[in-house]
Motif scaffolding. Sequence first.
Motif, PDB file in Angstrom:
ATOM      1  N   GLU A  30      34.480  64.974 -16.737  1.00  0.00           N
ATOM      2  CA  GLU A  30      34.637  65.627 -18.037  1.00  0.00           C
ATOM      3  C   GLU A  30      33.716  64.998 -19.076  1.00  0.00           C
ATOM      4  O   GLU A  30      33.067  65.704 -19.866  1.00  0.00           O
ATOM      5  CB  GLU A  30      36.094  65.532 -18.491  1.00  0.00           C
ATOM      6  N   ARG A  34      30.231  66.889 -21.131  1.00  0.00           N
ATOM      7  CA  ARG A  34      30.028  66.942 -22.580  1.00  0.00           C
ATOM      8  C   ARG A  34      28.747  66.216 -22.985  1.00  0.00           C
ATOM      9  O   ARG A  34      27.983  66.713 -23.821  1.00  0.00           O
ATOM     10  CB  ARG A  34      31.238  66.338 -23.283  1.00  0.00           C
ATOM     11  N   GLN A  35      28.520  65.048 -22.395  1.00  0.00           N
ATOM     12  CA  GLN A  35      27.335  64.277 -22.755  1.00  0.00           C
ATOM     13  C   GLN A  35      26.056  64.984 -22.321  1.00  0.00           C
ATOM     14  O   GLN A  35      25.089  65.063 -23.086  1.00  0.00           O
ATOM     15  CB  GLN A  35      27.425  62.884 -22.120  1.00  0.00           C
ATOM     16  N   ARG A  38      25.290  68.168 -24.405  1.00  0.00           N
ATOM     17  CA  ARG A  38      24.768  67.829 -25.737  1.00  0.00           C
ATOM     18  C   ARG A  38      23.358  67.270 -25.636  1.00  0.00           C
ATOM     19  O   ARG A  38      22.488  67.621 -26.437  1.00  0.00           O
ATOM     20  CB  ARG A  38      25.708  66.835 -26.425  1.00  0.00           C
ATOM     21  N   TYR A  49      30.513  72.324 -29.222  1.00  0.00           N
ATOM     22  CA  TYR A  49      30.990  71.148 -28.494  1.00  0.00           C
ATOM     23  C   TYR A  49      32.501  71.247 -28.272  1.00  0.00           C
ATOM     24  O   TYR A  49      32.995  70.942 -27.182  1.00  0.00           O
ATOM     25  CB  TYR A  49      30.645  69.876 -29.266  1.00  0.00           C
ATOM     26  N   VAL A  52      33.268  73.680 -25.422  1.00  0.00           N
ATOM     27  CA  VAL A  52      33.024  73.086 -24.104  1.00  0.00           C
ATOM     28  C   VAL A  52      34.136  72.104 -23.756  1.00  0.00           C
ATOM     29  O   VAL A  52      34.633  72.070 -22.627  1.00  0.00           O
ATOM     30  CB  VAL A  52      31.637  72.407 -24.076  1.00  0.00           C
ATOM     31  N   ALA A  53      34.540  71.310 -24.731  1.00  0.00           N
ATOM     32  CA  ALA A  53      35.601  70.334 -24.483  1.00  0.00           C
ATOM     33  C   ALA A  53      36.922  71.026 -24.148  1.00  0.00           C
ATOM     34  O   ALA A  53      37.647  70.612 -23.238  1.00  0.00           O
ATOM     35  CB  ALA A  53      35.761  69.425 -25.700  1.00  0.00           C
ATOM     36  N   ARG A  56      37.196  72.462 -20.559  1.00  0.00           N
ATOM     37  CA  ARG A  56      37.379  71.440 -19.526  1.00  0.00           C
ATOM     38  C   ARG A  56      36.635  71.820 -18.236  1.00  0.00           C
ATOM     39  O   ARG A  56      37.214  71.923 -17.158  1.00  0.00           O
ATOM     40  CB  ARG A  56      38.864  71.198 -19.253  1.00  0.00           C
TER      41      ARG A  56
END
Length: 341
Positions: A30, A34-35, A38, A49, A52-53, A56
């Motif tokens: 997870e 995200r990293q 971005r 963001y 996307v978070a 999941r």
Amino acid sequence: MTTPPGAGWRLPALHYPFPPEIHPDAGAAEAHVRQWARRQGLVTTDAEYAAVAAARFGDVVAREFPGATPAGLRLACEIYVWHFVFDDRYCDEPHHGSDTAGLAAAALRMLTTAEEALAGTRAPHLPGAPWPGPAGDPCARALADICHHLAALGTPAHLERFLAAERMYLLGVLTQSAAVQTGTPPSVGDYLTMRYYNCATPVALAVLDAAYGFELPDADHRHPDVRRLCRITAHVNGWANDVLSYGRESTRPGAAPLNLPTVLAADRNIGPQQALEEAARMHNEEIAAYLALEARVGEHAGPLLLRYLGGLRSMMRGFYDWGLATDRYRVGTHFTARERP
């Protein structure tokens, strides 16, 4: 066919006689989603963001690839979030999804970038850093980065399979865009062919063994029964997606939903709930067909093929478990009841 919120749909039972699994590094998956998204510029605003978070995507990868190596898990995360972002940016939204010419140009740009990246796989490239070109298109740059990671992790066969599947995925989304733009629902048969490719499961299957740290022998990979099992897996995931996302797609402002229930409703002149039930029946018949064929293949399968077949099971069950819970579909919001298997 668009139905307003609060219509009282029941979520029909989708059968999965496989136990749920999840990778022990699900939390790391997870974080990587995200990293990486971005860093690649796939998400640039706080709202993107947050979406996307909330979806999941690392969770679905951890469930679909429970036995992946750490590097394989990261690669699968990148492939999955890329397809979800590309789908949202170029396919699902009305101002993009109705522009088939624009989508065709984007598809060609993606493929050109991927193939040019692979032509230079031996050029110096800092691990973990974004592939530097081309400028101006984060999706193209990110796909090139994926190609470099796959080149480092897999074999030439994996690269060939991945690019072949990616080409067919892009052809599938182009076909969908054309159907939406013309406003003419495809026949059920045409839709099923289209959905096989644009669900992106064949792309995931092309790198499944690479993510697990091995290469399935070509004789096994090309065997007609194994290809049929892979096709069934894509059907199951694509049709489950269509059922679970039906509420979201049908109630979104300005939506022009094109999914299995809407196609069935138009083709057979039935209501939304009947169409959902029919889609679920088709899904469950595919699961039964998978089990029967898998049993026959398994009688003569070697260790690597058995691992691959286990990966197919995880891919189907993992998508379902994620789909029930993800904020992307909000099953609990759009369906008032859920039928138990």
